[in-house]
Design an enzyme around this catalytic site. Structure first.
Site, short mmCIF file in Angstrom:
data_model
loop_
_atom_site.label_atom_id
_atom_site.label_comp_id
_atom_site.label_asym_id
_atom_site.label_seq_id
_atom_site.Cartn_x
_atom_site.Cartn_y
_atom_site.Cartn_z
N ASP A 382 0.81 -1.23 0.00
CA ASP A 382 0.00 0.00 0.00
C ASP A 382 0.84 1.27 0.00
O ASP A 382 0.35 2.34 0.39
CB ASP A 382 -0.93 0.01 1.22
CG ASP A 382 -2.24 -0.73 0.96
OD1 ASP A 382 -2.60 -0.87 -0.22
OD2 ASP A 382 -2.87 -1.18 1.93
N LYS A 385 -0.40 4.74 -1.14
CA LYS A 385 -1.33 5.57 -0.37
C LYS A 385 -0.67 6.86 0.11
O LYS A 385 -1.36 7.77 0.59
CB LYS A 385 -1.87 4.79 0.82
CG LYS A 385 -2.87 3.71 0.42
CD LYS A 385 -3.43 2.99 1.65
CE LYS A 385 -4.47 1.93 1.26
NZ LYS A 385 -4.99 1.20 2.44
#
Length: 521
Positions: A382, A385
């Site tokens: 991730d 992000k």
């Protein structure tokens, strides 16, 4: 049949002598060189044993084995792969039984070390020129020419050749061990593998027995050796029970030798053992302990010193590589944790995803290096992000259509951030960041990949990430109970998730939840 002559052996090399009744230096008796006599006449066996009985080479006598046919010899050689010399008749149960046995030894058994001496009483049956050309033999003798002196000389030459070839083979194996220890720093036990290679190489170079130890301490042995808490990297022979993480019980004489070397910061050489002490440039202390069956010559002393210096350099390089790899791992985990912390998710999430990805890869049969690569790269799933606004990333409720489209861009952002690095970890992380939201049924993002078009790393990360996220509290939801998570994943088998991976997860759910529980929020 022509008898072997009983003439006196006469002069011989300094390595060839009759065995003494006792070893005055107290060295342990070594096993004899195995000599296989293959002949269908009993008298040949009797006379050969009588002529060679009592002979030694390099402190070792002969151990005689007898076979009376090619078939019987083949069975013995299957069971005794360390036969040094084979005295082989040509004509036995068939006219070329001996030659057939040669092909069996070199071909089917793949034994290239044993020295084969062909003896024949019927040279016309197997002409020397043809046999030498066509078959992998090491000597060809007519029985009429094998006097006792020539038999001694022939066997001595053969044993010397076998011993040299065996030393070369052991050196090759030792080099392979050392090379394999540097193939990848992802594999566990690489330092121990390196240490075993060092011991094998040293044994081969010095032609000493295999009772040896490799000890290492990055901060010094001063306390540990004195207290008997020995940091052993590897051991062979009588010390084969020693190794990294293993209890190593050593006799008092060995401990005393090690303590003396550490106390005096110098190597110790005696008639029955030596301890090589050397320090690395990084300050670590190292000890090589070898039990000897013969005193080392001055040349061998110098060889040990040179070899040890090279080992110290190699260990420094290996430790530096390990430190660099560990630093890279820490940076990756720290960056992954920072991303999770920004999105108000716990840092433990990336640890759990990392370990569960590794477990899934192992269950799928991935190579150890590939499973470890996935473990190290998955915390970056991730990382994109970082480019998502807080107003969307931290929104406690459902995202609007427009907001969700922005959120989806984190996969492309992560891929763009990571793809430029040539490092295997970063390349794997780029794939995972890009594809961990793709779906098996083709309805995922960002590219709508379907089935096996999705990289296995992406499919694994997708399943494991959802599994852990559903079991955890988030700003937009409470943690789900395990039965609900299990039902959801089962329902998405073939939809969101790879069916085979779902079967593994649900079939071994206890293992995955136990691993997850090791890193609580």
């Amino acid at each position: 049949m022509n008898d072997i002559s009983h003439s006196s052996p006469g002069a011989h090399s300094d390595e060839l002598l009759f065995a003494a009744e006792a070893d005055a230096a107290g060295f342990r008796a070594l096993p004899g060189w195995k000599l296989l006599i293959v002949d269908d006449e009993e008298e040949v066996h009797v006379i050969t044993r009588m002529v060679l009985e009592g002979m030694t080479f390099s402190g070792r006598g002969l151990s005689f084995l007898s076979a009376y046919s090619g078939r019987e010899a083949a069975e013995i050689l299957r069971a005794e792969p360390d036969v040094a010399v084979i005295l082989l008749d040509v004509v036995m149960e068939t006219g070329q039984a001996g030659l057939d046995l040669v092909e069996f030894i070199r071909g089917e058994l793949g034994n290239r070390l044993a020295r084969i001496i062909l003896r024949t009483g019927q040279p016309g049956q197997a002409p020397e020129r043809d046999v030498i050309t066509r078959y992998d033999i090491n000597d060809y003798k007519h029985k009429t020419e094998l006097t006792a002196q020539k038999l001694f000389s022939t066997v001595t030459t053969a044993i010397r050749s076998y011993n040299d070839l065996r030393a070369i083979e052991k050196t090759r194996q030792g080099l392979e061990l050392i090379i394999s220890s540097t193939r990848g720093l992802f594999q566990r036990g690489d330092m121990e593998l390196f240490a075993r290679g060092v011991l094998d190489q040293m044994s081969s170079l010095l032609r000493v027995n295999e009772d040896c130890l490799f000890l290492h301490s990055p901060s010094g042995f001063a306390a540990t050796v004195q207290d008997g808490d020995i940091a052993v990297l590897a051991g062979t022979g009588e010390f084969s029970h020693c190794g990294i993480g293993l209890a190593c019980s050593l006799s008092l004489d060995v401990l005393d030798a090690l303590r003396t070397a550490v106390r005096e910061k110098s190597s110790q050489f005696t008639r029955d053992h030596f301890v090589q002490y050397f320090r690395s440039r990084r300050g670590g202390e190292n000890l090589l302990y070898f039990r000897l069956n013969h005193p080392l010559s001055p040349f061998e002393h110098r060889l040990v010193e040179v070899f040890s210096r090279n080992v110290a350099v190699a260990m420094d390089n290996m430790q530096l590589g390990l430190e660099l790899a560990n630093s890279q791992k820490e940076i990756i985990f720290t960056l992954g944790e920072c991303v999770e912390s920004r999105s108000k998710e716990t840092a433990s999430h990336v640890r759990r995803v990392s370990e569960c990805c590794r477990l899934m890869a192992e269950r799928l049969g991935f190579a150890a290096q590939d499973a470890e690569l996935l473990r190290l790269a998955s915390p970056m799933h991730d990382v994109g992000k970082i480019g998502i606004p807080d107003s969307i990333l931290l929104k406690p409720g459902p995202l609007s259509t427009e907001e969700f489209e922005v959120m989806k861009t984190h996969t492309r952002i992560g891929f763009q951030m990571l793809k430029g690095s040539p490092r295997p970890i970063m390349q794997a992380a780029a794939v995972i960041a890009h594809e961990h939201h793709e779906r098996w049924n083709g309805q995922g993002y960002p590219r709508g990949l379907r089935g096996e078009e999705i990289h296995p790393y992406g499919r694994i990360a997708c399943l494991v990430d959802v599994f852990d996220s559903l079991l955890s509290r988030r700003v937009y939801k409470e943690a789900w109970p395990l039965p609900r998570v299990r039902d959801y994943i089962a329902d998405e088998r073939g939809g969101m998730f790879d069916p085979g991976m779902v079967d593994i997860l649900l079939g071994d759910l206890d293992a995955f939840t136990a691993l997850r529980n090791e890193f609580p929020d």
